[in-house]
Write a protein that holds these residues in place. Structure first.
Motif, PDB file in Angstrom:
ATOM      1  N   MET A   1    -141.877 -84.639  43.574  1.00  0.00           N
ATOM      2  CA  MET A   1    -142.409 -83.807  42.497  1.00  0.00           C
ATOM      3  C   MET A   1    -141.263 -83.498  41.528  1.00  0.00           C
ATOM      4  SD  MET A   1    -144.319 -80.097  42.860  1.00  0.00           S
ATOM      5  CE  MET A   1    -144.440 -80.401  44.571  1.00  0.00           C
ATOM      6  N   ARG A   2    -141.504 -83.736  40.288  1.00  0.00           N
ATOM      7  CA  ARG A   2    -140.515 -83.516  39.231  1.00  0.00           C
ATOM      8  C   ARG A   2    -140.546 -82.054  38.790  1.00  0.00           C
ATOM      9  NH1 ARG A   2    -140.616 -83.716  33.748  1.00  0.00           N
ATOM     10  NH2 ARG A   2    -142.803 -84.250  33.644  1.00  0.00           N
ATOM     11  N   ALA A   3    -139.367 -81.461  38.599  1.00  0.00           N
ATOM     12  CA  ALA A   3    -139.288 -80.078  38.120  1.00  0.00           C
ATOM     13  C   ALA A   3    -139.805 -80.010  36.690  1.00  0.00           C
ATOM     14  CB  ALA A   3    -137.853 -79.577  38.178  1.00  0.00           C
ATOM     15  N   GLN A   4    -140.582 -78.976  36.413  1.00  0.00           N
ATOM     16  CA  GLN A   4    -141.129 -78.792  35.069  1.00  0.00           C
ATOM     17  C   GLN A   4    -140.800 -77.386  34.586  1.00  0.00           C
ATOM     18  OE1 GLN A   4    -145.337 -79.345  35.461  1.00  0.00           O
ATOM     19  NE2 GLN A   4    -145.177 -81.528  35.784  1.00  0.00           N
ATOM     20  N   ALA A   5    -140.510 -77.270  33.312  1.00  0.00           N
ATOM     21  CA  ALA A   5    -140.287 -75.962  32.718  1.00  0.00           C
ATOM     22  C   ALA A   5    -141.642 -75.366  32.351  1.00  0.00           C
ATOM     23  CB  ALA A   5    -139.411 -76.084  31.482  1.00  0.00           C
ATOM     24  N   LEU A   6    -141.812 -74.098  32.627  1.00  0.00           N
ATOM     25  CA  LEU A   6    -143.037 -73.391  32.264  1.00  0.00           C
ATOM     26  C   LEU A   6    -142.731 -72.456  31.107  1.00  0.00           C
ATOM     27  CD1 LEU A   6    -144.283 -72.356  35.832  1.00  0.00           C
ATOM     28  CD2 LEU A   6    -144.840 -74.410  34.536  1.00  0.00           C
ATOM     29  N   LYS A   7    -143.671 -72.307  30.221  1.00  0.00           N
ATOM     30  CA  LYS A   7    -143.512 -71.376  29.099  1.00  0.00           C
ATOM     31  C   LYS A   7    -144.412 -70.178  29.337  1.00  0.00           C
ATOM     32  CE  LYS A   7    -141.676 -74.363  25.814  1.00  0.00           C
ATOM     33  NZ  LYS A   7    -140.855 -74.193  24.721  1.00  0.00           N
ATOM     34  N   ILE A   8    -143.949 -69.037  28.918  1.00  0.00           N
ATOM     35  CA  ILE A   8    -144.734 -67.806  28.996  1.00  0.00           C
ATOM     36  C   ILE A   8    -145.261 -67.524  27.598  1.00  0.00           C
ATOM     37  CG2 ILE A   8    -144.649 -65.331  29.469  1.00  0.00           C
ATOM     38  CD1 ILE A   8    -142.494 -65.965  31.556  1.00  0.00           C
ATOM     39  N   ASP A   9    -146.590 -67.324  27.495  1.00  0.00           N
ATOM     40  CA  ASP A   9    -147.181 -67.113  26.176  1.00  0.00           C
ATOM     41  C   ASP A   9    -147.052 -65.650  25.732  1.00  0.00           C
ATOM     42  OD1 ASP A   9    -149.311 -65.653  27.341  1.00  0.00           O
ATOM     43  OD2 ASP A   9    -150.744 -67.293  27.147  1.00  0.00           O
ATOM     44  N   SER A  10    -147.592 -65.334  24.579  1.00  0.00           N
ATOM     45  CA  SER A  10    -147.459 -63.991  24.011  1.00  0.00           C
ATOM     46  C   SER A  10    -148.128 -62.910  24.859  1.00  0.00           C
ATOM     47  CB  SER A  10    -148.030 -63.959  22.589  1.00  0.00           C
ATOM     48  OG  SER A  10    -149.418 -64.247  22.623  1.00  0.00           O
ATOM     49  N   LYS A  11    -149.044 -63.319  25.752  1.00  0.00           N
ATOM     50  CA  LYS A  11    -149.700 -62.363  26.654  1.00  0.00           C
ATOM     51  C   LYS A  11    -149.047 -62.370  28.033  1.00  0.00           C
ATOM     52  CE  LYS A  11    -154.089 -62.425  24.287  1.00  0.00           C
ATOM     53  NZ  LYS A  11    -155.534 -62.606  24.385  1.00  0.00           N
ATOM     54  N   ARG A  12    -147.840 -62.943  28.117  1.00  0.00           N
ATOM     55  CA  ARG A  12    -147.045 -63.029  29.341  1.00  0.00           C
ATOM     56  C   ARG A  12    -147.738 -63.827  30.443  1.00  0.00           C
ATOM     57  NH1 ARG A  12    -145.661 -56.856  29.677  1.00  0.00           N
ATOM     58  NH2 ARG A  12    -147.760 -56.866  28.884  1.00  0.00           N
ATOM     59  N   ARG A  13    -148.457 -64.876  30.069  1.00  0.00           N
ATOM     60  CA  ARG A  13    -149.133 -65.746  31.025  1.00  0.00           C
ATOM     61  C   ARG A  13    -148.437 -67.099  31.064  1.00  0.00           C
ATOM     62  NH1 ARG A  13    -154.952 -65.366  28.314  1.00  0.00           N
ATOM     63  NH2 ARG A  13    -153.591 -66.208  26.711  1.00  0.00           N
ATOM     64  N   THR A  14    -148.605 -67.781  32.176  1.00  0.00           N
ATOM     65  CA  THR A  14    -148.110 -69.136  32.316  1.00  0.00           C
ATOM     66  C   THR A  14    -149.097 -69.917  33.182  1.00  0.00           C
ATOM     67  OG1 THR A  14    -146.169 -70.492  32.788  1.00  0.00           O
ATOM     68  CG2 THR A  14    -146.659 -68.734  34.364  1.00  0.00           C
ATOM     69  N   VAL A  15    -148.972 -71.217  33.175  1.00  0.00           N
ATOM     70  CA  VAL A  15    -149.819 -72.072  33.999  1.00  0.00           C
ATOM     71  C   VAL A  15    -148.910 -72.803  34.977  1.00  0.00           C
ATOM     72  CG1 VAL A  15    -151.380 -74.057  34.008  1.00  0.00           C
ATOM     73  CG2 VAL A  15    -151.527 -72.354  32.168  1.00  0.00           C
ATOM     74  N   VAL A  16    -149.232 -72.682  36.259  1.00  0.00           N
ATOM     75  CA  VAL A  16    -148.472 -73.378  37.289  1.00  0.00           C
ATOM     76  C   VAL A  16    -149.159 -74.728  37.520  1.00  0.00           C
ATOM     77  CG1 VAL A  16    -147.666 -73.292  39.674  1.00  0.00           C
ATOM     78  CG2 VAL A  16    -147.815 -71.176  38.336  1.00  0.00           C
ATOM     79  N   PRO A  17    -148.411 -75.816  37.466  1.00  0.00           N
ATOM     80  CA  PRO A  17    -149.018 -77.130  37.632  1.00  0.00           C
ATOM     81  C   PRO A  17    -149.773 -77.268  38.960  1.00  0.00           C
ATOM     82  CG  PRO A  17    -146.765 -77.334  36.843  1.00  0.00           C
ATOM     83  CD  PRO A  17    -146.970 -75.897  37.210  1.00  0.00           C
ATOM     84  N   ALA A  18    -150.886 -78.006  38.919  1.00  0.00           N
ATOM     85  CA  ALA A  18    -151.743 -78.192  40.091  1.00  0.00           C
ATOM     86  C   ALA A  18    -150.976 -78.778  41.269  1.00  0.00           C
ATOM     87  CB  ALA A  18    -152.930 -79.074  39.729  1.00  0.00           C
ATOM     88  N   GLU A  19    -150.064 -79.711  41.010  1.00  0.00           N
ATOM     89  CA  GLU A  19    -149.332 -80.323  42.128  1.00  0.00           C
ATOM     90  C   GLU A  19    -148.396 -79.329  42.815  1.00  0.00           C
ATOM     91  OE1 GLU A  19    -147.159 -81.610  38.313  1.00  0.00           O
ATOM     92  OE2 GLU A  19    -149.228 -81.575  38.961  1.00  0.00           O
ATOM     93  N   VAL A  20    -147.870 -78.373  42.073  1.00  0.00           N
ATOM     94  CA  VAL A  20    -147.017 -77.342  42.669  1.00  0.00           C
ATOM     95  C   VAL A  20    -147.871 -76.426  43.553  1.00  0.00           C
ATOM     96  CG1 VAL A  20    -145.544 -75.340  42.164  1.00  0.00           C
ATOM     97  CG2 VAL A  20    -145.327 -77.427  40.805  1.00  0.00           C
ATOM     98  N   LEU A  21    -149.025 -76.024  43.028  1.00  0.00           N
ATOM     99  CA  LEU A  21    -149.934 -75.190  43.818  1.00  0.00           C
ATOM    100  C   LEU A  21    -150.383 -75.916  45.082  1.00  0.00           C
ATOM    101  CD1 LEU A  21    -152.068 -73.704  40.911  1.00  0.00           C
ATOM    102  CD2 LEU A  21    -150.296 -72.532  42.234  1.00  0.00           C
TER     103      LEU A  21
END
Length: 88
Positions: free
Chosen positions: A1-21
């Motif tokens: 699994m390749r490391a991915q950077a996650l961004k936090i949006d203006s509402k302080r949310r992020t999406v965790v990739p399905a493969e990580v979950l």
């Protein structure tokens, strides 16, 4: 699994990739409890994982505390994590 950077949006949310979950055994609808482990580090864990971590901690110390004290610590962590989410 390749490391991915996650961004936090203006509402302080992020999406965790399905493969990580999936690799963590976390499925849709799972309740995650967040806790900060210092600057720049956030841990998300299921209630079961939190319980197992607290139990393991006291097994390693030879059971030097009562079950009641261990549960008080667990519930304290859970309460702190939920308070940070704005849940009373």
């Amino acid at each position: 699994m390749r490391a991915q950077a996650l961004k936090i949006d203006s509402k302080r949310r992020t999406v965790v990739p399905a493969e990580v979950l999936a690799a963590a055994g976390i499925t849709e609808g799972s309740e995650l409890i967040p806790r900060a482990e210092g600057p720049g580090r956030i841990v998300l864990e299921t209630r079961a994982a939190m319980q197992a971590r607290v139990r393991a901690k006291y097994r390693r110390t030879g059971g030097g505390v009562s079950t009641q004290q261990a549960w008080a610590e667990y519930h304290g962590e859970e309460t702190d994590a939920l308070a940070e989410k704005g849940v009373e």
